[in-house]
Scaffold this motif. Structure first.
Motif, PDB file in Angstrom:
ATOM      1  N   TRP A   7      20.092  54.623  53.180  1.00  0.00           N
ATOM      2  CA  TRP A   7      19.624  53.258  53.401  1.00  0.00           C
ATOM      3  C   TRP A   7      20.013  52.348  52.232  1.00  0.00           C
ATOM      4  N   VAL A  10      23.729  51.625  52.731  1.00  0.00           N
ATOM      5  CA  VAL A  10      23.896  50.651  53.808  1.00  0.00           C
ATOM      6  C   VAL A  10      23.492  49.252  53.327  1.00  0.00           C
ATOM      7  N   ALA A  11      22.375  49.161  52.601  1.00  0.00           N
ATOM      8  CA  ALA A  11      21.912  47.859  52.094  1.00  0.00           C
ATOM      9  C   ALA A  11      22.941  47.260  51.133  1.00  0.00           C
ATOM     10  N   ILE A  13      26.197  47.865  51.106  1.00  0.00           N
ATOM     11  CA  ILE A  13      27.363  47.458  51.902  1.00  0.00           C
ATOM     12  C   ILE A  13      27.084  46.145  52.630  1.00  0.00           C
ATOM     13  N   VAL A  14      25.906  46.045  53.248  1.00  0.00           N
ATOM     14  CA  VAL A  14      25.536  44.827  53.973  1.00  0.00           C
ATOM     15  C   VAL A  14      25.484  43.632  53.019  1.00  0.00           C
ATOM     16  N   PHE A  15      24.878  43.842  51.850  1.00  0.00           N
ATOM     17  CA  PHE A  15      24.795  42.757  50.872  1.00  0.00           C
ATOM     18  C   PHE A  15      26.186  42.353  50.388  1.00  0.00           C
ATOM     19  N   LEU A  17      29.067  42.650  52.069  1.00  0.00           N
ATOM     20  CA  LEU A  17      29.728  41.917  53.151  1.00  0.00           C
ATOM     21  C   LEU A  17      29.177  40.501  53.289  1.00  0.00           C
ATOM     22  N   TYR A  18      27.853  40.367  53.143  1.00  0.00           N
ATOM     23  CA  TYR A  18      27.231  39.043  53.207  1.00  0.00           C
ATOM     24  C   TYR A  18      27.746  38.154  52.071  1.00  0.00           C
ATOM     25  N   SER A  19      27.785  38.699  50.866  1.00  0.00           N
ATOM     26  CA  SER A  19      28.251  37.927  49.702  1.00  0.00           C
ATOM     27  C   SER A  19      29.712  37.511  49.878  1.00  0.00           C
ATOM     28  N   LYS A  22      29.849  34.801  52.671  1.00  0.00           N
ATOM     29  CA  LYS A  22      29.304  33.539  52.180  1.00  0.00           C
ATOM     30  C   LYS A  22      30.278  32.880  51.200  1.00  0.00           C
TER      31      LYS A  22
END
Length: 198
Positions: A7, A10-11, A13-15, A17-19, A22
């Motif tokens: 987890w 995954v967090a 990786i997600v952060f 991709l978001y950064s 953005k």
């Protein structure tokens, strides 16, 4: 701790991709706004020229025996040049080429007018005409500068959206490349200069 490790990965990786998304979007929006501002300056320069041409035509009309065909050509070319409007956010190479073509047509008609004026000594001595002629020359230089700055604003935008991996997001977020201003058709050919010594 081991059950949380997936987890956490995954967090992260997600952060990440978001950064990245953005950062890409915000930079693309900023660069796109710079392009819009540069395009506005191009249009303002052309509008200044169109306003001056109107005054120039009115001054030349005062010469009763001046060739009406030359004036008509300038008036018609000016009308065509002011009829085209382009949204800088959705500009296409075809639209820019059409815009460039009508502006080039106006430039050609204006050059014909100024050459024809050489045969009219009363116009060449008219202070209003001379002032307008100087302002037109200055405006032509301003147009060239504005077009150059527009191309300079396009480059970082196009590079930003075309480089990998940004190109992946550009399509998803509808950031399309923008065309550069090219030289007017025939600009690569030397100008024929004729002197009439009659």
């Amino acid at each position: 701790m081991r059950k949380w490790l997936p987890w956490i990965i995954v967090a992260i990786i997600v952060f990440g991709l978001y950064s990245w998304g953005k950062g890409f979007n915000n930079t693309a929006v900023t660069l796109n706004e710079n392009v819009g501002e540069a395009w506005g300056n191009v249009q303002t320069s052309y509008q200044r020229r169109n306003d001056l041409i109107g005054n120039l035509v009115n001054t030349v009309k005062g010469a009763a025996d001046f060739e009406r065909k030359t004036l008509t050509d300038v008036i018609e070319a000016r009308a065509k040049a002011t009829s085209i409007s382009i949204d800088p956010n959705n500009i296409t190479p075809e639209q820019l080429a059409q815009y460039n073509q009508v502006q080039g047509g106006l430039s050609g008609a204006l050059k014909s007018l100024l050459v024809t004026v050489e045969r009219y000594p009363e116009l060449k001595a008219n202070q209003n005409f001379l002032k307008l002629q100087d302002e037109l020359t200055s405006t032509e230089n301003t147009i060239q500068t504005a077009r150059t700055r527009y191309n300079e604003a396009i480059k970082p935008y196009n590079v930003h959206i075309k480089t990998f991996p940004n190109s992946l997001l550009a399509g998803i977020l509808n950031f399309d490349s923008k065309p550069y201003f090219d030289a007017e058709v025939g600009a690569e050919k030397p100008v024929d200069v004729e002197f009439d010594f009659k």
